[in-house]
Design a protein around this motif. Structure first.
Motif: not given
Length: 524
Positions: A492-514
């Motif tokens: 997820l961290r790599n995905k967040n860095k690579e995909d500049k258009s991806l909303d980071e709040s969605i990444i954090r939702r997935q981190m919270h789920y993990l």
């Protein structure tokens, strides 16, 4: 203190009831709290609340800034860094300059130094008020990211202006080269101290034998220590807290356990919830103290001054918002900008209209000393306090109550926003599950063939389920699953860095789920 304890308990209950009412009728709760504080202050026999400026600067401000730094997206701040810094520094300075010139012109005996002092006090918009309003309406992610980023920095810039104006008023002189050196130290020293102390706390969390409770207590101490250390050496405590908070926020998964992260979120949300409620209620309750000191100017005249200054602030911010768009459209011809299309007239107007004032303005006004070093009374202190109160009240009522209407009426374009968050979240969850399955089959293929529980887990993921049930699992499977969760976080961290258009709040939702999945393992 003890005889007024029931009153303070009653105030807390009133705050909770008003916030519930605000959520029910979909009104920003700071508006209701300020009005309620005003109403309560007129009740006969109510204790007079005296707000010590240190109470807000050293108790309220550091944790509120620190919590904001933890919730803001650094990726979005960096992406919109030019417009954020222009609003946080240039627009704040232009607002302070406008207030200084107008106040110097319309208020008898009001010098330019006093004008800049007032401008530094009322120039920073309040992030809490804007956030409380925006949660009831849908706005483009870009707009909310800009407002969040601006709110972290505009307090620092306004307080720097305020501090220099205080020196000019007290000494009746302004030495440019000394101011330039002091200004540089406040900025770079504040950022450096914040990063240094933040790094020390990060290592303390990582290498000391802490548990969740100790981690949370350390996190509560961190903003106060950073702020006090920076202020002690005359740098910017606000910038120090913000920079330290951003550093720790972006490394939270490297030094905090899942238990600490999950419990810490709940503690910090509750802590800042009550702090914000208390501050806005105290703004209203403090009216008698402010009006009692208003002797040299009539109430009607003082209200008129407050209304003029409020109008200047609103107009200057809106004009600055359109100016920022024009500068961006010109700059795109020479440099790469985050967004190169013309956003039209809608977004700059809404960005300019989100200028409600609040906590920092009140704290700065109250911190003005009663007397100068030479023993003379501080000039126009009571009038500055009253104008500040009028500005806070009017911006909360006028802009706070009308902002949702304008947002719905204007219908902002979702410029630069891609798919809806829910759709992106589902796609990301599916990709994450595929990554996890591939990792398991590559690294734990032997275990899959012999471990029925692991086979069942794989089947559930393949069916897009949410995780494992509360069934008994062996120690080996726990080790494998923990390893898998860490791999998913890294992905997820790599995905967040690579995909500049991806909303980071969605990444954090997935981190919270993990984190929740990891927490569940303790009970399996």
């Amino acid at each position: 203190m003890l005889e007024n304890f029931p009153f303070y308990v009653g105030i807390l209950i009133v705050i909770l009831l008003l916030i519930m009412l605000a959520n029910k009728i979909k009104v920003a709760y700071p508006v209701l709290l300020v009005l309620a504080g005003l109403a309560i202050s007129f009740i006969p026999g109510v204790p007079i609340i005296t707000i010590e400026p240190e109470l807000i600067f050293f108790i309220f401000l550091p944790p509120l800034l620190y919590e904001a730094a933890w919730t803001v997206s650094w990726k979005e701040m960096w992406r919109w860094r030019r417009i954020i810094t222009s609003f946080a520094f240039v627009v704040v300075f232009l607002s302070a300059l406008s207030v200084a010139l107008v106040a110097n012109y319309i208020i008898p005996g009001f010098s330019l130094a006093l004008g800049f002092l007032l401008g530094g006090i009322v120039s920073p918009p309040d992030a809490v008020s804007a956030g409380a309003i925006l949660k009831f309406v849908k706005v483009p992610k870009t707009l909310s990211s800009i407002l969040e980023g601006e709110s972290l920095l505009n307090d620092a810039s306004s307080l720097i202006i305020f501090r220099f104006a205080m020196i000019a008023v007290a000494t009746e002189q302004f030495i440019f080269y000394k101011a330039a050196v002091s200004f540089s130290w406040m900025i770079f020293g504040g950022v450096g101290i914040g990063l240094l102390i933040g790094w020390i706390f990060m290592k303390a969390h990582k290498y000391l034998p802490t548990d969740a409770n100790i981690d949370i207590v350390l996190s509560l101490l961190t903003p106060y220590i950073i702020y006090l250390a920076a202020e002690e050496v005359h740098s910017s405590g606000v910038l120090a807290v913000v920079s330290g908070g951003l550093l720790l926020s972006n490394n939270r998964h490297r030094f905090l356990t899942s238990t600490s992260r999950l419990q810490g979120i709940n503690v910090w949300e509750s802590f800042c919830f009550i702090l914000n409620g208390l501050v806005f209620m105290l703004i209203g309750l403090d009216l008698p103290q402010i009006t009692n000191g208003l002797e040299e100017v009539s109430m009607t005249t003082a209200i008129g001054y407050g209304m003029v200054i409020t109008a200047v602030l609103i107009v200057s911010r809106i004009l600055s918002a359109y100016g920022a768009v024009i500068v961006t459209l010109i700059a795109r011809n020479f440099i790469t900008v985050a967004y190169s299309e013309n956003p039209g007239y809608k977004t700059p107007f809404i960005l300019g209209w989100t200028g409600m004032r609040g906590v920092v303005s009140l704290a700065a006004a109250l911190s003005i000393p009663v007397y100068l070093n030479n023993g003379n009374g501080f000039p126009q202190r009571n009038l500055i306090l009253f104008i500040t109160f009028i500005v806070i009240l009017l911006t909360l009522l006028i802009q706070g109550l009308t902002l949702p209407y304008f947002i719905r009426k204007i219908k902002l374009d979702d410029f630069d926003d891609t798919l809806p968050n829910d759709e992106v979240n589902n796609i990301l969850r599916q990709e994450l599950a595929e990554h996890a399955l591939n990792y398991l089959k590559t690294n734990y293929n032997d275990h899959i063939e012999t471990n029925a529980s692991l086979q069942h887990l794989i089947q559930k993921w393949e069916q897009h389920s949410k995780g494992i049930d509360n069934e008994s699992v062996g120690k080996d499977l726990k080790v494998i699953y923990l390893d898998l969760l860490n791999q998913q976080r890294q992905w997820l961290r790599n995905k967040n860095k690579e995909d500049k258009s991806l909303d980071e709040s969605i990444i954090r939702r997935q981190m919270h789920y993990l984190d929740i999945e990891e927490e569940k393992l303790r009970y399996l």
